[in-house]
Design a protein around this motif. Structure first.
Motif, short mmCIF file in Angstrom:
data_model
loop_
_atom_site.label_atom_id
_atom_site.label_comp_id
_atom_site.label_asym_id
_atom_site.label_seq_id
_atom_site.Cartn_x
_atom_site.Cartn_y
_atom_site.Cartn_z
N TYR A 133 17.52 -11.64 21.82
CA TYR A 133 16.99 -11.19 20.52
C TYR A 133 16.46 -12.39 19.72
CZ TYR A 133 17.37 -9.05 15.80
OH TYR A 133 17.15 -8.58 14.53
N LYS A 168 22.48 -10.47 25.08
CA LYS A 168 21.47 -9.69 24.36
C LYS A 168 21.15 -10.33 23.01
CE LYS A 168 18.67 -6.26 23.90
NZ LYS A 168 17.46 -6.19 24.73
N ASP A 198 14.91 -4.82 20.40
CA ASP A 198 13.68 -5.11 21.14
C ASP A 198 12.46 -5.03 20.24
OD1 ASP A 198 15.06 -5.45 23.55
OD2 ASP A 198 15.08 -3.29 23.92
N GLN A 257 10.33 -0.69 32.48
CA GLN A 257 11.00 -0.64 31.18
C GLN A 257 12.13 0.39 31.20
OE1 GLN A 257 10.08 -3.61 29.85
NE2 GLN A 257 10.21 -2.54 27.91
#
Length: 526
Positions: free
Chosen positions: A72, A68, A43, A402
């Motif tokens: 990215y 993911k 992240d 988050q």
């Protein structure tokens, strides 16, 4: 001149890694590099500025899900990094083909490092070169701002002031109002003298960041004076020219151009009052000060309002969309932009305040979906003096979101891109727990209520806690929960039966239902 990816890959420090560029044949001399950075954090994109060569050892990529990896790559490409370099041969034998394919779609060069090299050595060697380059850029940029200041002091027009910047950077420059009206432009003598029209097509609709075009690179810089957005500097750099110099000079010229705009087109009293009011909200000024400033910004002191905190890669682009929507609906508002956060206070009618807030949330959902931004709308402040509290709740809702995403299972961790609207009222329980309950007290309460469920998940890698939360959040609707968890109804019933056994029985119709729900919501804060 800028330092390009091809030069860096040819440097002995990186050449020792036997680098291979994907896709093959990519023009590495078209990618200027501003800095070399290394990180295994997936992240990392929000912490980058753009123009970096990012070194990755492949450790976290090796165990990441395909989704993911795609997130990215997408995030790095949208952040505008120069290239992604990934070490292969250890935990990551090769770069996944799907990841390379996505990088190609996003236009992000990927460099495969086929031999192990110390990243620290690469960064020391290359960044020392880039620092020397940056010093030269700063010296030239400072010379440009001094010359622009001299022109401003002699009463020069905006075109003439911009001409200094264009001449030193070799770029076409244009100054527009926040609404896109051209206020001045200039091109270098070596360019066709078209009054800045050369940037019109390339810069149309661009509200920040940088983008490649057939004619080179176009980027824009926001010009704000005391929180009031005064204009936008758009710069087009020809292909092969020094983009880094143009960017540094453009950013250094913001203060001079702000002064020039104040002379030529000073902001209205309403805009100044709105910015001053928002500064008071941001600094939690006393109630009397907010009530004193509110009328000048179009807010009666007793009027209810909500405050939205907007986090975006290009907040100025979303600011235009939000302000256009609010103005078209004749909704009083005031905004203040600070770095990557945009804060907007929105007035609500005194009658049916709750309904008006709900309609506002629905309307915000209808903004452009291609925006990468998260908009958190705070609860209703009964009067302007409570606006700082509404902002604090909005920001806390962003933090809670988050944490929730980090703790969610991969199948429920939705991609964090596009326009996301967060309602702070949905996180009121978590907000109360964070602000009014000590962490040790929270942990003890969660343990007492959910110890057996937590131990079961830890020992058997099950997801009973997540199942319980979805079920409770749905109002104990088993069918809806099964759909959200992608489970057969029978499997959902089996999970619930196991949860009930661990928690002392079916909580429906008992006081334990509320305590279980509270514990589940607080468990997600750890």
């Amino acid at each position: 001149m800028s330092v390009f990816l091809g030069e860096i890959l040819a440097h002995p420090a990186l050449a020792a890694a036997d680098p291979v560029v994907h896709p093959p044949g990519d023009n590495t001399d078209a990618h200027p590099v501003r800095w070399v950075h290394s990180s295994e954090v997936l992240d990392i994109a929000p912490l980058l500025r753009g123009g970096e060569l990012l070194l990755c050892g492949g450790i976290t990529l090796a165990t990441a899900t395909p989704q993911k990896r795609e997130e990215y790559v997408r995030a790095l490409a949208q952040r505008g990094i120069a290239a992604l370099a990934i070490e292969t041969g250890g935990v990551l034998p090769e770069i996944p083909a799907a990841m390379l394919e996505k990088a190609g779609e996003y236009g992000l060069p990927v460099v495969e490092l086929r031999k192990v090299v110390p990243f620290v050595g690469i960064m020391q060697a290359i960044n020392s070169i880039l620092v020397s380059e940056s010093v030269g850029h700063l010296q030239q940029a400072d010379a440009a701002t001094r010359a622009m200041a001299a022109e401003l002091a002699h009463g020069a027009s905006l075109d003439k002031i911009l001409g200094v910047l264009a001449g030193i950077t070799g770029s076409a420059v244009r100054l527009t109002s926040p609404w896109g009206v051209v206020m001045g432009s200039a091109v270098p003598e070596s360019w066709p003298n078209d009054g800045g029209k050369s940037v019109d097509k390339a810069a149309a609709g661009r509200q920040g960041g940088a983008s490649g075009t057939a004619a080179g690179t176009v980027f824009s810089v926001e010009i704000a004076v005391r929180g009031v957005l005064m204009g936008r500097l758009e710069v087009q750099v020809k292909e092969g020219a020094d983009t880094a110099l143009a960017r540094v000079a453009g950013e250094r010229a913001v203060d001079i151009l702000g002064l020039a705009l104040l002379q030529h087109t000073p902001p209205g009293l309403h805009a100044l009052a709105g910015a001053e009011l928002m500064r008071a909200v941001l600094t939690s000024a006393p109630a009397w000060r907010l009530e004193q400033l509110a009328p000048g910004a179009g807010f009666p002191a007793e009027s209810p309002a909500v405050v939205a905190a907007i986090h975006a890669g290009s907040p100025q682009k979303l600011r235009g969309a939000v302000e256009t929507f609010l103005n078209s609906s004749r909704i009083p508002s005031a905004a203040y932009q600070d770095d990557a956060e945009l804060v907007v206070m929105i007035g609500l009618p005194a009658n049916d305040t709750v309904g008006a807030r709900r309609k506002l949330l629905e309307s915000l959902q209808g903004l452009e979906k291609d925006q990468d931004a998260t908009v958190a709308v705070g609860p209703v402040a009964g009067r302007v003096a409570e606006a700082a509290w509404s902002l604090a709740e909005a920001r806390r809702a962003l933090d809670i979101r988050q944490v929730r995403r980090r703790n969610a299972s991969p199948r429920r961790r939705h991609p964090d891109h596009g326009l996301v609207i967060v309602d702070a009222e949905d996180t009121a329980v978590e907000s109360l727990a964070l602000t009014a309950i000590d962490a040790s007290v929270r942990e003890a309460f969660v343990s007492r209520q959910l110890r057996a469920v937590l131990e079961h998940d830890a020992q058997r890698q099950s997801q009973l806690l997540e199942t319980l939360q979805v079920w409770l959040d749905s109002g104990c609707n088993t069918a809806q929960s099964a759909r959200e968890l992608h489970l057969e109804r029978q499997s959902m019933h089996h999970r619930l039966q196991r949860i009930f056994e661990l928690c002392g029985g079916d909580p429906r119709g008992t006081g334990r239902l509320a305590s279980l729900h509270l514990a589940v919501r607080m468990a997600g804060l750890s």
